[in-house]
Design a protein around this motif. Structure first.
Motif, mmCIF file in Angstrom:
data_model
loop_
_atom_site.group_PDB
_atom_site.id
_atom_site.type_symbol
_atom_site.label_atom_id
_atom_site.label_comp_id
_atom_site.label_asym_id
_atom_site.label_seq_id
_atom_site.Cartn_x
_atom_site.Cartn_y
_atom_site.Cartn_z
ATOM 1 N N GLY A 24 0.812 -1.211 0.000
ATOM 2 C CA GLY A 24 0.000 0.000 0.000
ATOM 3 C C GLY A 24 0.843 1.257 0.000
ATOM 4 O O GLY A 24 0.483 2.263 -0.628
ATOM 5 N N LEU A 25 1.983 1.219 0.693
ATOM 6 C CA LEU A 25 2.861 2.381 0.761
ATOM 7 C C LEU A 25 3.396 2.742 -0.622
ATOM 8 O O LEU A 25 3.437 3.921 -0.996
ATOM 9 C CB LEU A 25 4.028 2.093 1.710
ATOM 10 C CG LEU A 25 5.068 3.205 1.867
ATOM 11 C CD1 LEU A 25 4.439 4.430 2.527
ATOM 12 C CD2 LEU A 25 6.254 2.706 2.704
ATOM 13 N N GLY A 26 3.805 1.719 -1.386
ATOM 14 C CA GLY A 26 4.307 1.980 -2.726
ATOM 15 C C GLY A 26 3.254 2.626 -3.604
ATOM 16 O O GLY A 26 3.522 3.605 -4.316
ATOM 17 N N TYR A 27 2.047 2.088 -3.542
ATOM 18 C CA TYR A 27 0.963 2.637 -4.370
ATOM 19 C C TYR A 27 0.611 4.055 -3.918
ATOM 20 O O TYR A 27 0.416 4.952 -4.743
ATOM 21 C CB TYR A 27 -0.270 1.745 -4.279
ATOM 22 C CG TYR A 27 -1.363 2.140 -5.251
ATOM 23 C CD1 TYR A 27 -1.367 1.630 -6.551
ATOM 24 C CD2 TYR A 27 -2.368 3.025 -4.883
ATOM 25 C CE1 TYR A 27 -2.350 1.995 -7.457
ATOM 26 C CE2 TYR A 27 -3.354 3.399 -5.772
ATOM 27 C CZ TYR A 27 -3.337 2.881 -7.062
ATOM 28 O OH TYR A 27 -4.307 3.254 -7.963
ATOM 29 N N LEU A 28 0.520 4.255 -2.605
ATOM 30 C CA LEU A 28 0.155 5.563 -2.063
ATOM 31 C C LEU A 28 1.189 6.626 -2.436
ATOM 32 O O LEU A 28 0.821 7.765 -2.782
ATOM 33 C CB LEU A 28 0.021 5.473 -0.543
ATOM 34 C CG LEU A 28 -0.375 6.768 0.191
ATOM 35 C CD1 LEU A 28 -1.745 7.236 -0.276
ATOM 36 C CD2 LEU A 28 -0.360 6.551 1.701
ATOM 37 N N CYS A 29 2.468 6.268 -2.396
ATOM 38 C CA CYS A 29 3.511 7.225 -2.771
ATOM 39 C C CYS A 29 3.391 7.615 -4.243
ATOM 40 O O CYS A 29 3.580 8.782 -4.609
ATOM 41 C CB CYS A 29 4.896 6.628 -2.495
ATOM 42 S SG CYS A 29 5.321 6.532 -0.742
ATOM 43 N N GLY A 30 3.072 6.626 -5.091
ATOM 44 C CA GLY A 30 2.873 6.925 -6.505
ATOM 45 C C GLY A 30 1.684 7.826 -6.723
ATOM 46 O O GLY A 30 1.721 8.765 -7.545
ATOM 47 N N TRP A 31 0.608 7.560 -6.007
ATOM 48 C CA TRP A 31 -0.609 8.381 -6.127
ATOM 49 C C TRP A 31 -0.363 9.797 -5.615
ATOM 50 O O TRP A 31 -0.751 10.781 -6.255
ATOM 51 C CB TRP A 31 -1.738 7.724 -5.336
ATOM 52 C CG TRP A 31 -2.971 8.576 -5.229
ATOM 53 C CD1 TRP A 31 -3.951 8.719 -6.162
ATOM 54 C CD2 TRP A 31 -3.325 9.422 -4.118
ATOM 55 N NE1 TRP A 31 -4.911 9.596 -5.712
ATOM 56 C CE2 TRP A 31 -4.552 10.052 -4.470
ATOM 57 C CE3 TRP A 31 -2.736 9.708 -2.891
ATOM 58 C CZ2 TRP A 31 -5.185 10.947 -3.603
ATOM 59 C CZ3 TRP A 31 -3.362 10.594 -2.035
ATOM 60 C CH2 TRP A 31 -4.570 11.201 -2.396
ATOM 61 N N ALA A 32 0.295 9.908 -4.466
ATOM 62 C CA ALA A 32 0.514 11.223 -3.845
ATOM 63 C C ALA A 32 1.422 12.110 -4.683
ATOM 64 O O ALA A 32 1.317 13.344 -4.625
ATOM 65 C CB ALA A 32 1.104 11.041 -2.444
ATOM 66 N N THR A 33 2.305 11.505 -5.472
ATOM 67 C CA THR A 33 3.238 12.292 -6.278
ATOM 68 C C THR A 33 2.780 12.441 -7.723
ATOM 69 O O THR A 33 3.525 12.939 -8.571
ATOM 70 C CB THR A 33 4.637 11.658 -6.252
ATOM 71 O OG1 THR A 33 4.545 10.274 -6.627
ATOM 72 C CG2 THR A 33 5.240 11.751 -4.859
ATOM 73 N N VAL A 84 5.662 0.652 -8.840
ATOM 74 C CA VAL A 84 6.242 1.128 -7.578
ATOM 75 C C VAL A 84 5.702 0.313 -6.404
ATOM 76 O O VAL A 84 6.433 -0.026 -5.472
ATOM 77 C CB VAL A 84 5.950 2.630 -7.374
ATOM 78 C CG1 VAL A 84 6.438 3.090 -5.994
ATOM 79 C CG2 VAL A 84 6.619 3.456 -8.461
ATOM 80 N N SER A 85 4.423 -0.032 -6.459
ATOM 81 C CA SER A 85 3.812 -0.812 -5.391
ATOM 82 C C SER A 85 4.519 -2.149 -5.206
ATOM 83 O O SER A 85 4.845 -2.544 -4.080
ATOM 84 C CB SER A 85 2.325 -1.051 -5.694
ATOM 85 O OG SER A 85 1.707 -1.750 -4.642
ATOM 86 N N PHE A 86 4.797 -2.839 -6.307
ATOM 87 C CA PHE A 86 5.468 -4.140 -6.202
ATOM 88 C C PHE A 86 6.948 -3.988 -5.863
ATOM 89 O O PHE A 86 7.518 -4.849 -5.186
ATOM 90 C CB PHE A 86 5.303 -4.932 -7.495
ATOM 91 C CG PHE A 86 3.920 -5.485 -7.687
ATOM 92 C CD1 PHE A 86 3.353 -6.305 -6.724
ATOM 93 C CD2 PHE A 86 3.168 -5.170 -8.806
ATOM 94 C CE1 PHE A 86 2.072 -6.810 -6.874
ATOM 95 C CE2 PHE A 86 1.884 -5.671 -8.968
ATOM 96 C CZ PHE A 86 1.337 -6.487 -8.001
#
Length: 304
Positions: free
Chosen positions: A226-235, A245-247
């Motif tokens: 979730g952290l990987g996906y969230l960082c991609g979404w937030a940026t 990025v999530s994987f």
């Protein structure tokens, strides 16, 4: 539960050599599918690369540190979680990204760059977060962890086969292309078999602590993905890149962590069980997530 901190799992020197060979083969498999162009490609997507690297080496260890404080597991389990968080991504992340319809080029580039960075950043992160944690600090002191020795060990397992693989791919591309699937898939199967055998050979310890380890690894892996996906979404990365990025953040090379547990921590119970179970569970969780995403095509827009 604290008894697990004094348990050392059964593992012979010959088994450790075999594990290191398997880990080196995994890195060779990644390298045979990597070219200098992958590193150049990384420079064309600086934003996505920066997000992925920051999420792996800065945010994941920090979030893991907080998670261990919240769960308050036995110190060796907490240190095992921190160790796994400090590991580089495993090559299965590229396969899962492809299955999920994500940015495979970004995934391959990020795996290559992250594994090179991990040679130096992994020991630093482990020493920092493990030393900062009030419960794991004593374990690190008890083994007198030598960062230079760990860097050397990681360099031998990651760096040497990586350089050899890239050289072979560049010098003999046709041979590398034929050999790579066998090395990549064979080493992954060997690692899974090795982890399963290690857990089976220490089944009594695993059964005694399976509850807390299952919960810890489940939460840890879910948060990492979730952290990987969230960082991609937030940026502002497109969905296509967020999946990669999530994987890259969620799939860790726990096999490397397991090898380091037996090399530097004498097979410390909680650390070994966490690393061993993570190596199996993150593939299961990754396959489930990739299958769900494969049914929802992502917008194929290049990352900035």
């Amino acid at each position: 539960m604290s008894d697990i901190d004094s348990v050392t799992l059964n593992f012979t020197p010959g088994s450790l050599v075999a594990l290191n060979i398997v880990l080196a083969a995994i890195m060779l498999g990644i390298a045979l599918d990597t070219t200098v162009a992958d590193f150049r490609r990384a420079l064309t997507k600086p934003k996505a690369m920066a997000v992925g690297v920051a999420a792996q080496f800065l945010l994941l260890p920090a979030v893991t540190f907080v998670l261990t404080l919240a769960l308050d597991p036995a110190p060796s389990i907490a240190l095992g979680m921190i160790l796994v968080a400090c590991c580089p991504p495993g090559n299965i992340s590229n396969v899962l990204t492809h299955r999920a319809g994500g940015d495979v080029a970004l995934s391959v580039s990020m795996t290559a760059v992250s594994n090179v960075l991990a040679i130096f950043l992994m020991p630093v992160n482990l020493a920092f977060w493990g030393g900062l944690h009030p419960d794991t600090r004593a374990l690190l002191r008890s083994v007198d962890l030598d960062a230079a020795s760990m860097i050397t060990e990681i360099a031998l397992i990651i760096g040497v086969p990586f350089v050899v693989g890239i050289w072979l791919a560049s010098r003999f591309p046709a041979v590398a292309a034929r050999v790579q699937p066998w090395v990549k898939n064979g080493s992954l199967v060997a690692l899974l078999a090795f982890i399963a055998a290690a857990l089976a050979g220490n089944a009594s310890y695993f059964a005694a602590y399976v509850g807390v380890v299952l919960v810890a690894v489940f939460l840890h892996d879910t948060i990492a993905l979730g952290l990987g996906y969230l960082c991609g979404w937030a940026t502002g990365l497109p969905e296509y890149s967020r999946r990669a990025v999530s994987f890259e953040v969620g799939i860790r090379n726990a096999g490397l962590g397991l090898g380091l547990v037996f090399t530097f921590f004498d097979g410390l119970g909680g650390m070994a069980v966490v690393a061993g179970w993570w190596g199996i569970w993150d593939i299961i969780a990754g396959l489930v997530l990739a299958t769900v995403w494969s049914r929802r095509p992502a917008r194929r827009k290049a990352a900035a």
